[in-house]
Write an enzyme that holds these catalytic residues in place. Sequence first.
Site, PDB file in Angstrom:
ATOM      1  CG  PHE A 173      38.299  -2.146 -34.583  1.00 58.48           C
ATOM      2  CD1 PHE A 173      38.067  -2.587 -33.286  1.00 58.48           C
ATOM      3  CD2 PHE A 173      37.364  -1.310 -35.167  1.00 58.48           C
ATOM      4  CE1 PHE A 173      36.928  -2.217 -32.591  1.00 58.48           C
ATOM      5  CE2 PHE A 173      36.211  -0.933 -34.489  1.00 58.48           C
ATOM      6  CZ  PHE A 173      35.994  -1.392 -33.195  1.00 58.48           C
TER       7      PHE A 173
ATOM      8  NE  ARG B 156      30.776   4.401 -21.179  1.00 56.61           N
ATOM      9  CZ  ARG B 156      31.386   3.772 -22.185  1.00 56.61           C
ATOM     10  NH1 ARG B 156      32.131   2.706 -21.943  1.00 56.61           N
ATOM     11  NH2 ARG B 156      31.274   4.196 -23.421  1.00 56.61           N
TER      12      ARG B 156
ATOM     13  CB  THR C 166      36.300   5.309 -27.458  1.00 56.49           C
ATOM     14  OG1 THR C 166      35.119   4.976 -26.732  1.00 56.49           O
ATOM     15  CG2 THR C 166      37.008   4.030 -27.875  1.00 56.49           C
TER      16      THR C 166
ATOM     17  NE  ARG D 230      39.320   4.988 -22.986  1.00 55.66           N
ATOM     18  CZ  ARG D 230      38.088   4.510 -23.129  1.00 55.66           C
ATOM     19  NH1 ARG D 230      37.070   5.335 -23.293  1.00 55.66           N
ATOM     20  NH2 ARG D 230      37.880   3.213 -23.120  1.00 55.66           N
TER      21      ARG D 230
ATOM     22  CG  HIS E  83      36.764  -2.238 -21.268  1.00 58.22           C
ATOM     23  ND1 HIS E  83      36.013  -2.072 -22.404  1.00 58.22           N
ATOM     24  CD2 HIS E  83      35.975  -2.916 -20.383  1.00 58.22           C
ATOM     25  CE1 HIS E  83      34.821  -2.625 -22.225  1.00 58.22           C
ATOM     26  NE2 HIS E  83      34.776  -3.148 -21.004  1.00 58.22           N
TER      27      HIS E  83
ATOM     28  CD  GLU F  99      32.174  -5.315 -20.051  1.00 56.85           C
ATOM     29  OE1 GLU F  99      32.512  -4.448 -19.223  1.00 56.85           O
ATOM     30  OE2 GLU F  99      31.989  -5.066 -21.253  1.00 56.85           O
TER      31      GLU F  99
HETATM   32  P1  CMP Z   1      37.020  -0.345 -25.272  1.00 56.79           P
HETATM   33  O1  CMP Z   1      36.283   0.572 -24.385  1.00 56.79           O
HETATM   34  O2  CMP Z   1      37.918  -1.343 -24.658  1.00 56.79           O
HETATM   35  O3  CMP Z   1      35.953  -1.121 -26.176  1.00 56.79           O
HETATM   36  C1  CMP Z   1      36.212  -1.533 -27.495  1.00 56.79           C
HETATM   37  C2  CMP Z   1      37.546  -1.085 -27.977  1.00 56.79           C
HETATM   38  O4  CMP Z   1      37.754  -1.148 -29.360  1.00 56.79           O
HETATM   39  C3  CMP Z   1      37.742   0.372 -27.654  1.00 56.79           C
HETATM   40  O5  CMP Z   1      37.888   0.547 -26.281  1.00 56.79           O
HETATM   41  C4  CMP Z   1      38.946   0.728 -28.502  1.00 56.79           C
HETATM   42  O6  CMP Z   1      40.160   0.532 -27.819  1.00 56.79           O
HETATM   43  C5  CMP Z   1      38.839  -0.284 -29.629  1.00 56.79           C
HETATM   44  N1  CMP Z   1      38.614   0.375 -30.904  1.00 56.79           N
HETATM   45  C6  CMP Z   1      37.573   1.133 -31.256  1.00 56.79           C
HETATM   46  N2  CMP Z   1      37.741   1.568 -32.535  1.00 56.79           N
HETATM   47  C7  CMP Z   1      38.924   1.052 -32.973  1.00 56.79           C
HETATM   48  C8  CMP Z   1      39.647   1.135 -34.190  1.00 56.79           C
HETATM   49  N3  CMP Z   1      39.177   1.850 -35.225  1.00 56.79           N
HETATM   50  N4  CMP Z   1      40.816   0.479 -34.273  1.00 56.79           N
HETATM   51  C9  CMP Z   1      41.296  -0.252 -33.228  1.00 56.79           C
HETATM   52  N5  CMP Z   1      40.635  -0.365 -32.042  1.00 56.79           N
HETATM   53  C10 CMP Z   1      39.476   0.285 -31.930  1.00 56.79           C
END
Ligand code: CMP
Length: 143
Positions: free
Chosen positions: A57, A85, A91, A102, A115, A126
């Site tokens: 992804f 978090r 996530t 979320r 994020h 970061e």
């Molecule tokens: P974030 O915390 O920004 O860190 C990595 C990001 O990847 C996560 O949040 C998700 O938004 C994204 N992510 C994780 N798994 C997938 C997936 N299967 N398809 C698209 N985005 C993803």
Amino acid sequence: MEKTFLMIKPDGVQRNLVGEIVTRFEKKGFQLSAAKLMQISNELAEEHYGEHKDKPFFGELVDFITSGPVFAMVWEGENVIATARQMMGKTNPQEAAPGTIRGDFGLTVGKNVIHGSDSSESAEREINLFFNQNDLLSFTKDD
Ligand code: CMP
């Protein structure tokens, strides 16, 4: 004092959730140290999400995070990395508990509103990617 990097993603900015999300962290007791509304370049997105570059992804992730303005922030406070978090929730918004950012506002794992750094090493990396040291302001009272 511990610091973390938080970023409201393009979906959160477009849906006018910046105020709601900032308010949650303020009310929790954390202090805003730096913030800016910005458009992320492809180069910055690829560097920020470098650990995911081999994931299927990755392209989608970079396309989404560069699709519109994000609101990048540094927050300061005791245990802010882990607590932020918890406040963000899992996530995948479908697994995130109600009451978390979320859980309350996220739609899909890609469009998951926010994020947050997952460790002190990530936070330092970061923060330095998005801000200069002199952008970071502190107004904590000692008493
Ligand atoms: P974030 O915390 O920004 O860190 C990595 C990001 O990847 C996560 O949040 C998700 O938004 C994204 N992510 C994780 N798994 C997938 C997936 N299967 N398809 C698209 N985005 C993803």
